[in-house]
Motif scaffolding. Sequence first.
Motif, PDB file in Angstrom:
ATOM      1  N   ALA A 175      12.561  13.354   4.125  1.00  0.00           N
ATOM      2  CA  ALA A 175      12.308  14.656   4.740  1.00  0.00           C
ATOM      3  C   ALA A 175      10.813  14.876   4.967  1.00  0.00           C
ATOM      4  CB  ALA A 175      12.884  15.765   3.868  1.00  0.00           C
ATOM      5  N   THR A 176      10.015  14.466   3.977  1.00  0.00           N
ATOM      6  CA  THR A 176       8.569  14.584   4.119  1.00  0.00           C
ATOM      7  C   THR A 176       8.053  13.640   5.201  1.00  0.00           C
ATOM      8  OG1 THR A 176       8.395  15.156   1.768  1.00  0.00           O
ATOM      9  CG2 THR A 176       6.376  14.465   2.870  1.00  0.00           C
ATOM     10  N   LEU A 177       8.597  12.428   5.230  1.00  0.00           N
ATOM     11  CA  LEU A 177       8.206  11.450   6.251  1.00  0.00           C
ATOM     12  C   LEU A 177       8.512  11.970   7.646  1.00  0.00           C
ATOM     13  CD1 LEU A 177       7.337   8.441   6.869  1.00  0.00           C
ATOM     14  CD2 LEU A 177       9.776   7.917   6.839  1.00  0.00           C
ATOM     15  N   ILE A 178       9.714  12.512   7.822  1.00  0.00           N
ATOM     16  CA  ILE A 178      10.135  13.010   9.135  1.00  0.00           C
ATOM     17  C   ILE A 178       9.257  14.167   9.585  1.00  0.00           C
ATOM     18  CG2 ILE A 178      12.026  14.206  10.314  1.00  0.00           C
ATOM     19  CD1 ILE A 178      13.917  12.503   8.451  1.00  0.00           C
ATOM     20  N   LEU A 179       8.796  14.979   8.651  1.00  0.00           N
ATOM     21  CA  LEU A 179       7.939  16.112   8.994  1.00  0.00           C
ATOM     22  C   LEU A 179       6.517  15.662   9.332  1.00  0.00           C
ATOM     23  CD1 LEU A 179       7.440  19.202   9.121  1.00  0.00           C
ATOM     24  CD2 LEU A 179       6.884  19.088   6.680  1.00  0.00           C
ATOM     25  N   ARG A 180       5.979  14.733   8.544  1.00  0.00           N
ATOM     26  CA  ARG A 180       4.559  14.422   8.651  1.00  0.00           C
ATOM     27  C   ARG A 180       4.223  13.272   9.599  1.00  0.00           C
ATOM     28  NH1 ARG A 180       2.406  15.011   2.357  1.00  0.00           N
ATOM     29  NH2 ARG A 180       3.166  17.152   2.029  1.00  0.00           N
ATOM     30  N   TRP A 181       5.101  12.301   9.720  1.00  0.00           N
ATOM     31  CA  TRP A 181       4.780  11.119  10.525  1.00  0.00           C
ATOM     32  C   TRP A 181       4.449  11.476  11.975  1.00  0.00           C
ATOM     33  CZ3 TRP A 181       8.403   6.191  10.947  1.00  0.00           C
ATOM     34  CH2 TRP A 181       7.668   5.149  11.524  1.00  0.00           C
ATOM     35  N   PRO A 182       5.267  12.302  12.649  1.00  0.00           N
ATOM     36  CA  PRO A 182       4.917  12.639  14.034  1.00  0.00           C
ATOM     37  C   PRO A 182       3.581  13.365  14.167  1.00  0.00           C
ATOM     38  CG  PRO A 182       7.201  13.194  13.571  1.00  0.00           C
ATOM     39  CD  PRO A 182       6.564  12.888  12.255  1.00  0.00           C
ATOM     40  N   GLU A 183       3.129  13.992  13.084  1.00  0.00           N
ATOM     41  CA  GLU A 183       1.845  14.689  13.112  1.00  0.00           C
ATOM     42  C   GLU A 183       0.689  13.787  12.706  1.00  0.00           C
ATOM     43  OE1 GLU A 183       2.372  17.997  10.531  1.00  0.00           O
ATOM     44  OE2 GLU A 183       3.860  19.002  11.819  1.00  0.00           O
TER      45      GLU A 183
END
Length: 265
Positions: A34-42
């Motif tokens: 969940a953290t990866l999905i939130l932060r990776w695109p940013e």
Amino acid sequence: MPIDRGYSLEHMLPALPIPIAGALLGLIIGSFLATLILRWPEGRSVMSGRSSCDHCGHQLRIWELIPVASYLLQRGKCRQCGQEVAPDHIAIEIAAGLIGGLALFAAPGPEGLAGAVFGWVLLTLGALDANHHWLPDRLTVVLAVSGLVASVLLVPVELIDRLIGGLLGFASLAIVAGLYRYVRGREGLGGGDPKMLAGIGCWLGWQTLPLVILGASFVGLLVALSWQVRGKIMTADSLLPLGSLMAVVAFPLWLYQAAGDGLLY
């Protein structure tokens, strides 16, 4: 006379700790995803530094990082600033927990753990595609390579079926994308869709590829109908995330394959 299905509740109960452990592991993995999905695109890293609130930077304590439970106890808000935590976070955790539990229920042991990895990668790709229309090459490569490795080490199937699945999966959607571009003069499929289908083919084999495409089309039709019911206008330019649709179909197909080899017979 009762029908003997080859298994019974008494036979299954001793094995329940395995899928329960898989579900718990999935919740932990889901918190990371969940953290990866939130932060990776940013462009933000999930590996460096301590976990913190994305709104105020409050560093989260251990009891604030318990999957699902912390979200519910804090009513979905940061204890420091009161801002709402994205509901996608708990949805990813729950989905990852279900994937882990179902995979190890269908195939207790290394094959089930490998299937859980398949599901977790699909979950990540599906969420990224749904939210950002982005299927990172690094993840589609992981999907394909892990499928081939699993077929060699764990799954009693011919490696050639997986290799053909990867090649046909990529070629089929690449040809469709090329034809659409030629006829319509614009992109109709993202560049990551053929690579994702190739990765799915490396896991499921070439025989299942028509089912993946047909199933994704059916799910996409249901999504489009739900949009219309809710009053969302559908046009020729409306985007449906094909990667997400394929992810929704591919993991149940793996479960069916795994259960057909053991649980149901």
